[in-house]
Design an enzyme around this catalytic site. Structure first.
Site, short mmCIF file in Angstrom:
data_model
loop_
_atom_site.label_atom_id
_atom_site.label_comp_id
_atom_site.label_asym_id
_atom_site.label_seq_id
_atom_site.Cartn_x
_atom_site.Cartn_y
_atom_site.Cartn_z
N HIS A 443 66.91 70.43 -51.08
CA HIS A 443 67.19 71.50 -52.05
C HIS A 443 66.32 72.73 -51.76
O HIS A 443 66.82 73.86 -51.71
CB HIS A 443 66.93 70.99 -53.46
CG HIS A 443 67.01 72.04 -54.52
ND1 HIS A 443 68.09 72.16 -55.37
CD2 HIS A 443 66.14 73.02 -54.89
CE1 HIS A 443 67.90 73.18 -56.21
NE2 HIS A 443 66.71 73.71 -55.93
N GLU A 444 65.01 72.50 -51.57
CA GLU A 444 64.11 73.63 -51.34
C GLU A 444 64.44 74.34 -50.03
O GLU A 444 64.46 75.57 -49.97
CB GLU A 444 62.65 73.16 -51.35
CG GLU A 444 62.19 72.59 -52.68
CD GLU A 444 62.45 73.52 -53.85
OE1 GLU A 444 62.34 74.75 -53.66
OE2 GLU A 444 62.76 73.03 -54.94
N HIS A 447 67.19 76.88 -50.26
CA HIS A 447 66.90 78.24 -50.70
C HIS A 447 66.67 79.16 -49.50
O HIS A 447 67.10 80.32 -49.51
CB HIS A 447 65.67 78.25 -51.61
CG HIS A 447 65.94 77.75 -52.99
ND1 HIS A 447 66.88 78.33 -53.82
CD2 HIS A 447 65.40 76.72 -53.69
CE1 HIS A 447 66.90 77.68 -54.97
NE2 HIS A 447 66.02 76.69 -54.92
#
Length: 637
Positions: A443-444, A447
């Protein structure tokens, strides 16, 4: 036009093996020839600037991102994304401010850049800048001035004169954009200060958090804690006789791809995991332990440098070392989960896992077009385009807080930074390590992908608008990366897929993790629709941790809605295609899952700066037209 058509085939032919940057003069000429179709005017005071441009030869697509300027001053976040196929304009998104000359004030600032820095620091409630020294002044050429850190920043403070509109182009103001990498914080703020009045206009953060940043603490250095810290190695502008890659094999004890956490997939030894991308794949030219200049026997290479930052130094620290000498490396650390994550062996195991998964993310997403010219994270780009020197600093068990994670994405050429934290879902329990939740790690990293691809890699401020799906793209990428596609059936769309279950300590309950609902096409479980983002005050929500979702401005809640739409779309495409490819690396192969991920990544490249849901949807529809001849038009709708 004939001249342009003669030049571009040379570019296409020369770079057929890889995506590559294209000459910005050629790109600008191409924009000039299509000015009418792009609905822009080009005159002496309003010549757009090519912020980035490159060709993906494998997909036959050229991407050109143009920045609106007026009187040689950039208009903040006003960028058009232009897509060509064999020199023919296929699609463009974003809009320039019309009749900008009539809407602007003076182009000469009355507030100095130094005063703007002081005003920005005051707004951020930082200490008064001291020893603020001008280090570099290129104002006459690009409207930029660089200052010293002034004891409020971790690095130099950057300022740039820009135009900015806060009312959709009705009025345009002159502003200083002040960039401060805040000392003792993960925040890296861009603050706009009115260059005529000194008033604060707005701000955005290069760092995106998993949760609101409410748990940050000041660094505490423990004198009695052993250090294996390695000094930062600054890159030189050129290299002389660099050694070749020496690592021939490496083994890592990790939670292997594609498992989300240790409860759904056993810890296992992975040998030469870069070969998952196939032999001679451009994503893995250097393997994982060589950065174009140096070979490393610890968790560092061209794509990522992983180390624990439990001391909260925000600088490279302790990294696991190979237990065997080069050329065969071994990172075989056996964790003991009856002990806390801060146990030294557990910590090194977590850092190894973080290194492994950052590299996996790099290698998989490279196949879908997140490569060097598109702005990926690498120290050495090997002459393939884009800017190097921007590998990810992956900080395990970060000491600046708990119950969080973040990713800092600066423009191409500046290092990314991932900070993973310990989680304590309930007071008094055994803490959980975010480094071991591969969904959160993915998820990170997501970004970094969405921020580099939207609006082109030279700008990473395009996802600060209200209805943007940054959190949704990150959840979607996490779902795609942690699905075992080889064991997934076409009828599995109704299965619940939560995000963040490990760090939320919800493994045994099968609930929604850190989100309001788990992701599924079953509308009786996940009831999200587009209307949810308009007004949640009348329909209060609580996530599985009992946290009230107060309103639709919360970015993760908006992201949940967007990811739900993407997940439904993916399964629509899978069902239409009729085949699931077990190998997610196979970006040019068959399979509905492959095609869906291609469309989402290409959609990011096509969409405008500051995209809403409908902008993002339209970009995916156009990507389907370009890549698959609108094969999935109905499935996307």
């Amino acid at each position: 036009m004939r001249k342009i058509l003669m030049l571009l085939p040379v570019i296409f032919t020369s770079y057929m093996s890889n995506a590559q940057d294209i000459d910005k003069t050629v790109a600008l000429n191409l924009i000039r020839e299509n000015a009418t179709a792009l609905n822009i005017s080009i005159n002496g005071n309003d010549v757009p600037k090519i912020s980035s441009a490159y060709t993906d030869a494998k997909r036959g697509i050229t991407y050109v991102y143009i920045q609106q300027t007026y009187k040689d001053i950039s208009v903040f976040n006003v960028i058009k994304s232009c897509i060509f196929k064999q020199t023919v304009l296929q699609y463009n998104s974003g809009k320039f401010i019309k009749s900008i000359a009539a809407k602007t004030e003076s182009a000469t600032p009355t507030i100095t850049a130094i005063d703007a820095v002081k005003q920005a620091a005051n707004h951020l409630q930082l200490a008064e800048p001291t020893n603020l020294v001008e280090l570099e002044n290129t104002f006459n050429t690009n409207k930029k001035i660089v200052f010293s850190s002034a004891e409020i920043a971790k690095g130099n403070i950057k300022t740039e004169l820009v135009w900015i509109s806060k009312d959709d182009g009705k009025t345009v103001r002159l502003a200083w954009n002040v960039s401060i990498d805040v000392l003792n914080s993960a925040d890296y703020w861009n603050v706009r200060i009115n260059a005529l009045t000194g008033e604060f206009i707005d701000k955005d953060n290069y760092t995106v958090y998993e949760k609101a940043n409410t748990n940050s603490v000041k660094p505490t250095l423990k004198k009695n804690e052993a250090s294996e810290e390695k000094s930062i190695e600054y890159k030189m502008p050129f290299k002389l006789m660099s050694p070749p890659p020496t690592t021939t094999t490496a083994t890592y004890n990790v939670i292997p791809y594609p498992y989300e956490n240790r409860f759904v997939g056993n810890i296992a030894l992975e040998t030469n995991p870069w070969l998952k991308a196939g032999t001679s794949n451009n994503a893995t030219t250097y393997g994982w332990h060589y950065d174009g200049t140096n070979n490393y026997t610890y968790t560092r290479g061209n794509n990522v440098y992983a180390y624990d930052d439990s001391l909260n130094k925000n600088a490279p620290g302790r990294s696991p070392n190979s237990s065997t000498a080069s050329p065969s490396l071994t990172f075989n650390l056996t964790p003991n989960f009856t002990l806390q994550p801060t146990d030294p062996t557990n910590r090194r195991f977590a850092t190894t896992n973080l290194f492994y998964w950052n590299n996996i993310m790099h290698d998989v997403m490279y196949q879908y077009g997140f490569d060097e010219p598109a702005g990926n994270f690498q120290n050495d780009n090997m002459g393939r385009g884009g800017l190097g020197g921007d590998y990810v600093h992956a900080e395990a068990q970060d000491g600046s807080g708990i119950n969080n994670a973040n990713f800092r994405t600066l423009p191409d050429g500046d290092t990314g930074r991932m900070q993973m934290y310990l989680f304590s879902p309930k007071s008094g329990t055994i803490k959980f390590d975010g480094d071991l939740d591969n969904g959160v790690v993915s998820h990170e990293y997501g970004h970094g992908i969405s921020m580099r691809l939207t609006g082109g890699a030279s700008v990473t401020t395009c996802l600060n608008n209200y209805e943007q799906g940054g959190e949704g793209w990150s959840d979607y990428i996490a779902l795609m990366m942690t699905t075992k596609w080889s064991a997934t059936n076409i009828v599995d769309d109704t299965l619940s897929r939560p995000v963040g279950v490990y760090v939320s300590n919800q493994i045994s309950t099968g609930t929604s993790g850190g989100r309001t609902f788990p992701y599924t096409t079953n509308m009786s479980i996940n009831t999200h629709t587009y209307t949810d983002i308009s007004d949640t005050l009348n329909h209060p929500r609580r996530n599985s941790l009992g946290v009230h979702i107060p309103n639709a401005t919360e970015v993760h809640y908006i992201g949940e809605v967007w990811c739900s739409a993407l997940w439904d779309m993916t399964w629509n495409i899978i069902k239409q295609n009729g085949y699931i490819n077990p190998n997610l690396y196979d970006a040019f192969g068959q399979g509905g899952n492959i095609d869906a991920l291609n469309l989402v990544i290409q959609g990011m490249k096509l969409q405008p700066c500051k995209p809403g849901f409908l902008d993002a949807r339209d970009a995916i529809l156009k990507a389907d037209s370009i890549l698959y001849g609108s094969k999935y038009h109905c499935a996307i709708w």
